[in-house]
Design an enzyme around this catalytic site. Structure first.
Site, PDB file in Angstrom:
ATOM      1  N   ARG A  23       5.764  -0.611  -6.764  1.00 50.26           N
ATOM      2  CA  ARG A  23       6.114  -0.640  -5.577  1.00 50.26           C
ATOM      3  C   ARG A  23       7.698  -0.313  -5.174  1.00 50.26           C
ATOM      4  O   ARG A  23       8.020  -0.671  -4.250  1.00 50.26           O
ATOM      5  CB  ARG A  23       5.471  -1.927  -4.762  1.00 50.26           C
ATOM      6  CG  ARG A  23       3.970  -2.051  -4.694  1.00 50.26           C
ATOM      7  CD  ARG A  23       3.437  -0.785  -3.898  1.00 50.26           C
ATOM      8  NE  ARG A  23       1.945  -1.107  -3.584  1.00 50.26           N
ATOM      9  CZ  ARG A  23       1.378  -1.787  -2.706  1.00 50.26           C
ATOM     10  NH1 ARG A  23       2.118  -2.314  -1.504  1.00 50.26           N
ATOM     11  NH2 ARG A  23       0.345  -1.801  -2.606  1.00 50.26           N
ATOM     12  N   ARG A  27       8.782  -0.424   1.627  1.00 46.45           N
ATOM     13  CA  ARG A  27       9.396  -1.113   2.835  1.00 46.45           C
ATOM     14  C   ARG A  27      10.726  -1.739   2.591  1.00 46.45           C
ATOM     15  O   ARG A  27      11.336  -2.024   3.617  1.00 46.45           O
ATOM     16  CB  ARG A  27       8.350  -1.981   3.746  1.00 46.45           C
ATOM     17  CG  ARG A  27       7.370  -0.722   4.235  1.00 46.45           C
ATOM     18  CD  ARG A  27       5.998  -1.799   4.606  1.00 46.45           C
ATOM     19  NE  ARG A  27       5.418  -2.355   3.372  1.00 46.45           N
ATOM     20  CZ  ARG A  27       4.346  -3.087   3.466  1.00 46.45           C
ATOM     21  NH1 ARG A  27       3.583  -3.142   4.590  1.00 46.45           N
ATOM     22  NH2 ARG A  27       3.936  -3.573   2.380  1.00 46.45           N
ATOM     23  N   ARG A  36       9.904   6.735   7.145  1.00 46.09           N
ATOM     24  CA  ARG A  36       8.538   6.094   7.340  1.00 46.09           C
ATOM     25  C   ARG A  36       8.269   5.898   8.881  1.00 46.09           C
ATOM     26  O   ARG A  36       7.290   5.868   9.367  1.00 46.09           O
ATOM     27  CB  ARG A  36       8.261   4.710   6.858  1.00 46.09           C
ATOM     28  CG  ARG A  36       7.115   4.115   7.384  1.00 46.09           C
ATOM     29  CD  ARG A  36       5.782   4.661   6.801  1.00 46.09           C
ATOM     30  NE  ARG A  36       4.810   3.606   7.063  1.00 46.09           N
ATOM     31  CZ  ARG A  36       4.187   3.195   8.224  1.00 46.09           C
ATOM     32  NH1 ARG A  36       4.740   3.858   9.157  1.00 46.09           N
ATOM     33  NH2 ARG A  36       3.259   2.138   8.249  1.00 46.09           N
ATOM     34  N   ASP A  72      -0.897   6.488  -2.930  1.00 45.42           N
ATOM     35  CA  ASP A  72      -1.674   5.113  -2.947  1.00 45.42           C
ATOM     36  C   ASP A  72      -3.070   5.151  -3.608  1.00 45.42           C
ATOM     37  O   ASP A  72      -3.368   6.385  -3.873  1.00 45.42           O
ATOM     38  CB  ASP A  72      -2.114   4.783  -1.468  1.00 45.42           C
ATOM     39  CG  ASP A  72      -2.396   3.075  -1.363  1.00 45.42           C
ATOM     40  OD1 ASP A  72      -1.695   2.497  -1.037  1.00 45.42           O
ATOM     41  OD2 ASP A  72      -3.474   2.893  -1.452  1.00 45.42           O
ATOM     42  N   TYR A 149     -12.625  -2.076  -2.748  1.00 46.98           N
ATOM     43  CA  TYR A 149     -12.211  -1.731  -1.403  1.00 46.98           C
ATOM     44  C   TYR A 149     -13.408  -1.175  -0.737  1.00 46.98           C
ATOM     45  O   TYR A 149     -13.816  -1.354   0.429  1.00 46.98           O
ATOM     46  CB  TYR A 149     -10.837  -0.895  -1.680  1.00 46.98           C
ATOM     47  CG  TYR A 149      -9.669  -1.766  -1.709  1.00 46.98           C
ATOM     48  CD1 TYR A 149      -9.000  -2.370  -0.570  1.00 46.98           C
ATOM     49  CD2 TYR A 149      -9.218  -1.522  -3.001  1.00 46.98           C
ATOM     50  CE1 TYR A 149      -8.054  -3.025  -0.685  1.00 46.98           C
ATOM     51  CE2 TYR A 149      -8.042  -2.511  -3.287  1.00 46.98           C
ATOM     52  CZ  TYR A 149      -7.449  -3.099  -2.298  1.00 46.98           C
ATOM     53  OH  TYR A 149      -6.339  -3.591  -2.504  1.00 46.98           O
TER      54      TYR A 149
HETATM   55  O1  CP3 Z   1       6.327   2.746  -5.300  1.00 47.16           O
HETATM   56  C1  CP3 Z   1       5.294   2.753  -5.749  1.00 47.16           C
HETATM   57  O2  CP3 Z   1       4.920   1.831  -6.451  1.00 47.16           O
HETATM   58  C2  CP3 Z   1       4.548   4.057  -5.513  1.00 47.16           C
HETATM   59  C3  CP3 Z   1       3.650   3.760  -4.483  1.00 47.16           C
HETATM   60  C4  CP3 Z   1       2.521   3.054  -4.287  1.00 47.16           C
HETATM   61  C5  CP3 Z   1       2.205   2.438  -3.256  1.00 47.16           C
HETATM   62  N1  CP3 Z   1       0.886   1.971  -3.239  1.00 47.16           N
HETATM   63  C6  CP3 Z   1       2.805   2.672  -1.802  1.00 47.16           C
HETATM   64  C7  CP3 Z   1       2.026   1.981  -0.523  1.00 47.16           C
HETATM   65  C8  CP3 Z   1       1.616   2.546  -5.240  1.00 47.16           C
HETATM   66  C9  CP3 Z   1       1.634   2.727  -6.875  1.00 47.16           C
HETATM   67  C10 CP3 Z   1       0.524   1.747  -4.614  1.00 47.16           C
HETATM   68  C11 CP3 Z   1      -0.482   1.015  -5.331  1.00 47.16           C
HETATM   69  C12 CP3 Z   1      -1.582   0.211  -4.489  1.00 47.16           C
HETATM   70  N2  CP3 Z   1      -1.827   0.339  -3.419  1.00 47.16           N
HETATM   71  C13 CP3 Z   1      -2.117  -0.817  -5.290  1.00 47.16           C
HETATM   72  C14 CP3 Z   1      -2.171  -0.926  -6.649  1.00 47.16           C
HETATM   73  C15 CP3 Z   1      -0.968  -2.042  -7.009  1.00 47.16           C
HETATM   74  C16 CP3 Z   1      -0.938  -3.446  -6.439  1.00 47.16           C
HETATM   75  O3  CP3 Z   1      -0.512  -3.775  -5.486  1.00 47.16           O
HETATM   76  O4  CP3 Z   1      -1.972  -4.255  -6.811  1.00 47.16           O
HETATM   77  C17 CP3 Z   1      -3.138  -1.337  -4.079  1.00 47.16           C
HETATM   78  C18 CP3 Z   1      -3.834  -2.352  -4.444  1.00 47.16           C
HETATM   79  C19 CP3 Z   1      -2.730  -0.479  -3.104  1.00 47.16           C
HETATM   80  C20 CP3 Z   1      -3.843  -0.754  -1.765  1.00 47.16           C
HETATM   81  C21 CP3 Z   1      -2.662  -0.711  -0.597  1.00 47.16           C
HETATM   82  N3  CP3 Z   1      -1.838   0.042  -0.184  1.00 47.16           N
HETATM   83  C22 CP3 Z   1      -2.589  -1.986   0.210  1.00 47.16           C
HETATM   84  C23 CP3 Z   1      -3.299  -3.173  -0.157  1.00 47.16           C
HETATM   85  C24 CP3 Z   1      -1.628  -1.678   1.209  1.00 47.16           C
HETATM   86  C25 CP3 Z   1      -1.220  -2.507   2.097  1.00 47.16           C
HETATM   87  C26 CP3 Z   1      -0.684  -3.922   1.866  1.00 47.16           C
HETATM   88  C27 CP3 Z   1       0.828  -3.567   1.591  1.00 47.16           C
HETATM   89  O5  CP3 Z   1       1.323  -4.039   0.499  1.00 47.16           O
HETATM   90  O6  CP3 Z   1       1.572  -2.629   2.432  1.00 47.16           O
HETATM   91  C28 CP3 Z   1      -1.356  -0.547   0.893  1.00 47.16           C
HETATM   92  C29 CP3 Z   1       0.002   0.124   1.579  1.00 47.16           C
HETATM   93  C30 CP3 Z   1       1.126   0.825   1.018  1.00 47.16           C
HETATM   94  N4  CP3 Z   1       1.033   1.593  -0.028  1.00 47.16           N
HETATM   95  C31 CP3 Z   1       2.319   0.686   1.308  1.00 47.16           C
HETATM   96  C32 CP3 Z   1       3.183   1.483   0.385  1.00 47.16           C
HETATM   97  C33 CP3 Z   1       4.675   1.736   0.502  1.00 47.16           C
HETATM   98  C34 CP3 Z   1       2.873  -0.017   2.612  1.00 47.16           C
HETATM   99  C35 CP3 Z   1       2.443   1.213   3.987  1.00 47.16           C
HETATM  100  C36 CP3 Z   1       3.632   1.238   4.689  1.00 47.16           C
HETATM  101  O7  CP3 Z   1       4.774   1.931   4.709  1.00 47.16           O
HETATM  102  O8  CP3 Z   1       3.193   0.591   5.993  1.00 47.16           O
END
Ligand code: CP3
Length: 345
Positions: A23, A27, A36, A72, A149
């Site tokens: 990640r 943010r 964003r 994502d 999910y």
């Molecule tokens: O930088 C990176 O790693 C690349 C981008 C990336 C994102 N999500 C961006 C993201 C990657 C590789 C993911 C993977 C992801 N997404 C996983 C597996 C990794 C883990 O955390 O276990 C999972 C379970 C998700 C599902 C997901 N996406 C959730 C549960 C959420 C909301 C909670 C949260 O952490 O924000 C997201 C949103 C998300 N994915 C954001 C980002 C940057 C936040 C979105 C925003 O900008 O508002």
């Protein structure tokens, strides 16, 4: 190009330990917030120029040794025909959960070129822009994690609906998993073909399963995807089963080149347990970035020492960086890994 990351994945000799953070594009970076603020998260994922821009931010700002595609794990599920929403503070929501045969039958197996071209386009842009920098990691969710999910309709605490389907209607469950697996295989193959130089499979919820259930309901699908990828590409594959300390032996049979380790496991013991013939990635507690610098460096030194006995070690956090982490702390971590593992010496 700096290829220490790829070499560590393959267990080749390197001069220092490569590091990136799960990640890392996100943010906690004001530069990300700035991009964003103009569009929603899903819109950002679907705008290749901007998705590429935020992918590169941590490479330029922090000096990490690999970039991970900004997207994502849930994106391909939308392409399977489902409605996906991201709600502030709640996270992802599927308003129509998949819980019966009709819903499974309705799912399509998308053609990546047609339905997920924005991801492939982002990869193509990134390969041009990262040419003299670092390798690009593509990724997908593991079928079990994606299924949670879909079945729950979003994030969950007890995964009651998922386990209910697994245990009381295994045919329905396996039919759903087959479709997600087919979709994921095609999607990862397309990412490699578009230029992704490594692939990570995120099994974020694997740790909620008993080992016997992991072996029956999650691992076979990961194995199938990896075996399938090996037919068409030789890019290194990283399998990260979060909260998977008790699943390491089984995870090793996935066929991945690298196993991701979360922070709940002692890396030296994990390496001793799984043996010196596979690379590992991890495993600092993401919130340990807030330790005083001296203590953080001591932790990093310990992780590097533990990783040294593995075939290869890619330093990373044990899960995604928390959104309220000051970027300066992340920078201390990256620099400590480089310095303590001998970069420049
Ligand atoms: O930088 C990176 O790693 C690349 C981008 C990336 C994102 N999500 C961006 C993201 C990657 C590789 C993911 C993977 C992801 N997404 C996983 C597996 C990794 C883990 O955390 O276990 C999972 C379970 C998700 C599902 C997901 N996406 C959730 C549960 C959420 C909301 C909670 C949260 O952490 O924000 C997201 C949103 C998300 N994915 C954001 C980002 C940057 C936040 C979105 C925003 O900008 O508002």
């Amino acid at each position: 190009m700096n290829d220490t990351f790829l070499k560590a994945c393959r267990g080749e000799k390197i001069n220092y330990t490569p590091v990136w953070m799960m990640r890392q594009a996100g943010r906690y970076l004001p530069e990300y917030q700035e991009v964003r603020s103009k569009l929603t998260f899903l819109e950002l994922c679907k705008t290749p120029e901007l998705a590429a821009e935020v992918t590169i931010q941590p490479v330029d700002i922090l000096g990490v040794d690999a970039a991970i595609l900004f997207s994502d794990i849930l994106i391909p599920l939308e392409a399977m025909g489902l409605i996906l929403e991201f709600h502030e503070k709640i996270g992802p929501v599927f308003p129509d959960p998949v819980r019966d045969q009709k819903a499974v039958d309705r799912l399509i197996i998308p053609s990546p070129d047609e339905h997920l071209n924005f991801v492939l386009e982002t990869i193509r842009i990134l390969r041009r822009e990262l040419e003299h920098k670092v390798p690009l990691i593509g990724f997908a969710g593991a079928p079990f994690t994606l299924a949670t999910y879909l079945i729950e309709g979003g994030s969950s605490k007890f995964f009651f609906e998922t386990k209910k389907m697994m245990f009381s209607n295994p045919e329905l469950y396996s039919g759903l998993l087959e479709k997600i697996t087919a979709c994921t295989s095609l999607y990862l193959k397309a990412q490699a073909a578009a230029g992704a130089q490594a692939l990570q499979i995120f099994d974020s919820w694997a740790g909620i399963l008993a080992p016997v259930d992991f072996e029956r309901f999650a691992l076979p699908y990961v194995k199938r995807i990896i075996a399938d990828l090996r037919q068409s590409t030789d890019v290194p594959i990283i399998y990260f089963a979060n909260n998977g300390a008790t699943l390491l032996e089984l995870s090793k049979t996935s066929g991945a080149d690298v196993l991701g380790l979360d922070w709940r496991v002692d890396i030296a013991k994990a390496v001793e347990h799984i043996g010196p013939d596979i690379s590992v990635q991890g495993n600092l507690d993401p919130i340990a970035l807030l330790l005083p610098e001296k203590e953080l460096r001591a932790r990093v030194a310990k992780i590097l020492e533990g990783g040294r006995k593995a075939r290869g070690h890619i330093c990373n956090l044990g899960h995604g960086i928390h959104q309220f982490t000051p970027p300066a702390k992340a920078k201390i971590f990256i620099e400590a890994v480089h310095e303590l593992s001998g970069k420049g010496s």
